[in-house]
Scaffold this motif. Sequence first.
Motif, PDB file in Angstrom:
ATOM      1  N   THR A 134      85.844  -3.073  51.200  1.00 19.44           N
ATOM      2  CA  THR A 134      85.512  -1.813  51.852  1.00 19.44           C
ATOM      3  C   THR A 134      84.689  -1.273  50.719  1.00 19.44           C
ATOM      4  OG1 THR A 134      87.641  -1.109  50.892  1.00 19.44           O
ATOM      5  CG2 THR A 134      87.232  -1.694  52.941  1.00 19.44           C
ATOM      6  N   GLY A 135      83.845  -0.117  50.653  1.00 19.29           N
ATOM      7  CA  GLY A 135      83.330   0.492  49.862  1.00 19.29           C
ATOM      8  C   GLY A 135      83.345   1.374  48.634  1.00 19.29           C
ATOM      9  N   ASN A 136      85.202   1.210  48.565  1.00 15.07           N
ATOM     10  CA  ASN A 136      85.792   1.940  47.717  1.00 15.07           C
ATOM     11  C   ASN A 136      87.278   0.269  47.256  1.00 15.07           C
ATOM     12  OD1 ASN A 136      85.228   4.323  47.162  1.00 15.07           O
ATOM     13  ND2 ASN A 136      86.124   4.737  48.798  1.00 15.07           N
ATOM     14  N   ALA A 137      86.315  -0.475  47.704  1.00 14.65           N
ATOM     15  CA  ALA A 137      87.472  -1.990  47.389  1.00 14.65           C
ATOM     16  C   ALA A 137      87.309  -2.149  45.717  1.00 14.65           C
ATOM     17  CB  ALA A 137      86.943  -3.136  47.715  1.00 14.65           C
ATOM     18  N   ALA A 138      88.501  -2.017  45.132  1.00 10.17           N
ATOM     19  CA  ALA A 138      88.110  -2.589  43.458  1.00 10.17           C
ATOM     20  C   ALA A 138      87.754  -3.938  43.601  1.00 10.17           C
ATOM     21  CB  ALA A 138      89.894  -2.452  42.820  1.00 10.17           C
ATOM     22  N   PRO A 139      87.306  -3.853  41.869  1.00 12.81           N
ATOM     23  CA  PRO A 139      86.156  -5.737  41.812  1.00 12.81           C
ATOM     24  C   PRO A 139      87.944  -6.403  41.499  1.00 12.81           C
ATOM     25  CG  PRO A 139      85.586  -3.996  40.256  1.00 12.81           C
ATOM     26  CD  PRO A 139      86.811  -3.158  41.139  1.00 12.81           C
ATOM     27  N   THR A 140      87.580  -7.424  41.790  1.00  7.34           N
ATOM     28  CA  THR A 140      88.215  -8.271  42.145  1.00  7.34           C
ATOM     29  C   THR A 140      87.121 -10.186  41.838  1.00  7.34           C
ATOM     30  OG1 THR A 140      87.936  -9.681  44.431  1.00  7.34           O
ATOM     31  CG2 THR A 140      90.237  -8.051  43.758  1.00  7.34           C
ATOM     32  N   SER A 141      88.558 -10.875  41.416  1.00 14.00           N
ATOM     33  CA  SER A 141      87.271 -11.912  40.697  1.00 14.00           C
ATOM     34  C   SER A 141      86.712 -12.785  42.067  1.00 14.00           C
ATOM     35  CB  SER A 141      87.892 -13.328  40.485  1.00 14.00           C
ATOM     36  OG  SER A 141      89.034 -13.804  41.865  1.00 14.00           O
ATOM     37  N   ASP A 142      86.836 -12.342  42.941  1.00 16.28           N
ATOM     38  CA  ASP A 142      86.000 -12.937  44.059  1.00 16.28           C
ATOM     39  C   ASP A 142      84.854 -12.041  44.874  1.00 16.28           C
ATOM     40  OD1 ASP A 142      87.885 -11.313  45.371  1.00 16.28           O
ATOM     41  OD2 ASP A 142      87.994 -12.610  47.016  1.00 16.28           O
ATOM     42  N   SER A 143      85.313 -10.596  44.430  1.00 16.62           N
ATOM     43  CA  SER A 143      84.046  -9.645  45.250  1.00 16.62           C
ATOM     44  C   SER A 143      83.469  -8.794  43.591  1.00 16.62           C
ATOM     45  CB  SER A 143      84.932  -8.505  45.925  1.00 16.62           C
ATOM     46  OG  SER A 143      85.907  -8.184  45.339  1.00 16.62           O
ATOM     47  N   MET A 150      78.604  -8.527  37.929  1.00 21.79           N
ATOM     48  CA  MET A 150      78.204  -7.324  36.470  1.00 21.79           C
ATOM     49  C   MET A 150      76.843  -7.430  36.780  1.00 21.79           C
ATOM     50  SD  MET A 150      80.650  -8.542  33.483  1.00 21.79           S
ATOM     51  CE  MET A 150      80.176 -10.258  33.124  1.00 21.79           C
ATOM     52  N   VAL A 151      76.091  -6.242  36.234  1.00 22.69           N
ATOM     53  CA  VAL A 151      75.225  -5.516  35.820  1.00 22.69           C
ATOM     54  C   VAL A 151      74.238  -5.232  35.315  1.00 22.69           C
ATOM     55  CG1 VAL A 151      73.511  -4.083  37.543  1.00 22.69           C
ATOM     56  CG2 VAL A 151      75.564  -5.018  38.509  1.00 22.69           C
ATOM     57  N   THR A 152      73.929  -5.506  33.821  1.00 27.33           N
ATOM     58  CA  THR A 152      72.809  -4.702  33.203  1.00 27.33           C
ATOM     59  C   THR A 152      72.031  -4.463  33.198  1.00 27.33           C
ATOM     60  OG1 THR A 152      74.404  -6.937  31.480  1.00 27.33           O
ATOM     61  CG2 THR A 152      72.365  -5.606  30.973  1.00 27.33           C
ATOM     62  N   LEU A 206      77.677  -3.328  33.713  1.00 31.53           N
ATOM     63  CA  LEU A 206      78.863  -2.634  34.763  1.00 31.53           C
ATOM     64  C   LEU A 206      79.227  -3.476  35.523  1.00 31.53           C
ATOM     65  CD1 LEU A 206      76.827   0.158  36.356  1.00 31.53           C
ATOM     66  CD2 LEU A 206      78.048   0.941  34.675  1.00 31.53           C
ATOM     67  N   ARG A 207      80.552  -3.080  35.530  1.00 31.75           N
ATOM     68  CA  ARG A 207      81.712  -4.323  36.442  1.00 31.75           C
ATOM     69  C   ARG A 207      81.678  -3.667  38.004  1.00 31.75           C
ATOM     70  NH1 ARG A 207      85.599  -6.312  33.971  1.00 31.75           N
ATOM     71  NH2 ARG A 207      84.267  -8.992  33.495  1.00 31.75           N
ATOM     72  N   LEU A 208      81.657  -4.470  38.905  1.00 27.77           N
ATOM     73  CA  LEU A 208      81.761  -2.875  40.740  1.00 27.77           C
ATOM     74  C   LEU A 208      81.894  -4.233  41.197  1.00 27.77           C
ATOM     75  CD1 LEU A 208      78.081  -2.527  41.930  1.00 27.77           C
ATOM     76  CD2 LEU A 208      78.074  -2.918  39.484  1.00 27.77           C
ATOM     77  N   PRO A 209      82.272  -3.728  42.739  1.00 29.54           N
ATOM     78  CA  PRO A 209      82.531  -4.725  43.828  1.00 29.54           C
ATOM     79  C   PRO A 209      80.892  -4.165  44.703  1.00 29.54           C
ATOM     80  CG  PRO A 209      84.154  -2.757  44.124  1.00 29.54           C
ATOM     81  CD  PRO A 209      82.876  -2.716  42.714  1.00 29.54           C
ATOM     82  N   ALA A 210      80.656  -5.392  44.687  1.00 22.22           N
ATOM     83  CA  ALA A 210      79.501  -6.467  45.354  1.00 22.22           C
ATOM     84  C   ALA A 210      78.879  -4.890  46.387  1.00 22.22           C
ATOM     85  CB  ALA A 210      78.458  -7.484  45.763  1.00 22.22           C
ATOM     86  N   SER A 211      79.639  -4.464  46.898  1.00 21.85           N
ATOM     87  CA  SER A 211      79.530  -3.742  47.595  1.00 21.85           C
ATOM     88  C   SER A 211      78.923  -2.669  47.848  1.00 21.85           C
ATOM     89  CB  SER A 211      80.592  -3.367  49.579  1.00 21.85           C
ATOM     90  OG  SER A 211      80.944  -2.976  48.574  1.00 21.85           O
ATOM     91  N   ARG A 212      79.089  -1.745  46.391  1.00 20.71           N
ATOM     92  CA  ARG A 212      78.750  -0.752  45.940  1.00 20.71           C
ATOM     93  C   ARG A 212      77.625  -0.662  44.772  1.00 20.71           C
ATOM     94  NH1 ARG A 212      83.525   2.042  43.023  1.00 20.71           N
ATOM     95  NH2 ARG A 212      81.412   4.166  43.425  1.00 20.71           N
TER      96      ARG A 212
END
Length: 132
Positions: free
Chosen positions: A24-33, A36-38, A87-93
Motif C-alpha cells: 500500500t502507499g504508506n507501507a513500511a519498507p520491509t526486506s521484500d518491498s 534504496m535510492v541515492t 533514502l530507503r522507502l517502499p517501492a510504491s512511494r
Amino acid sequence: MTIGALAAALLFGTGAQAQTTPPTGNAAPTSDSAIMVTIFFKHDQSRPLSELNAQLERQGFYKAFPPEGVEVVSWYVMMGVGQVVTLRLPASRLREVNRVIENSAWGAYHTEFYPTYDYKAVGVDKHEKAKQ
C-alpha cells in the motif's frame, strides 16, 4: 526517463522478483518491498549559495523533503558537487519522492538518481578473505 531507468535497473540489475501483492502507499519498507535510492543534488554553480537557499525556501524544499515515512540512510555535502542523499522507502512511494523533488528542488539543483544497495558487509568480507 530517469524513473524508467531506475525501475529497469531495480528489476533486472538486482535480480528482483515480482511481488505478488503490491504494498500500500504508506507501507513500511520491509526486506521484500524496500528500495534504496541515492540522489545527487548538484548545485547550480552559476548562482551564489544565498540565492539557491532562498529559492529552496520559497519552493518549500526542506519542508517537503524527505516525505514523511521515508528513511534517510545518509545525507552528505560533497564539496564541489552539492548534496548526496540516500533514502530507503517502499517501492510504491518512488513516484511520490520524485514529485517532491520536481516540485521543490528543481531550479536550485540538477538531480541524478541511482538505485542503491548496501554492499559494505560483502566488501569487508571479501577484503578480509583476500588478506589471508
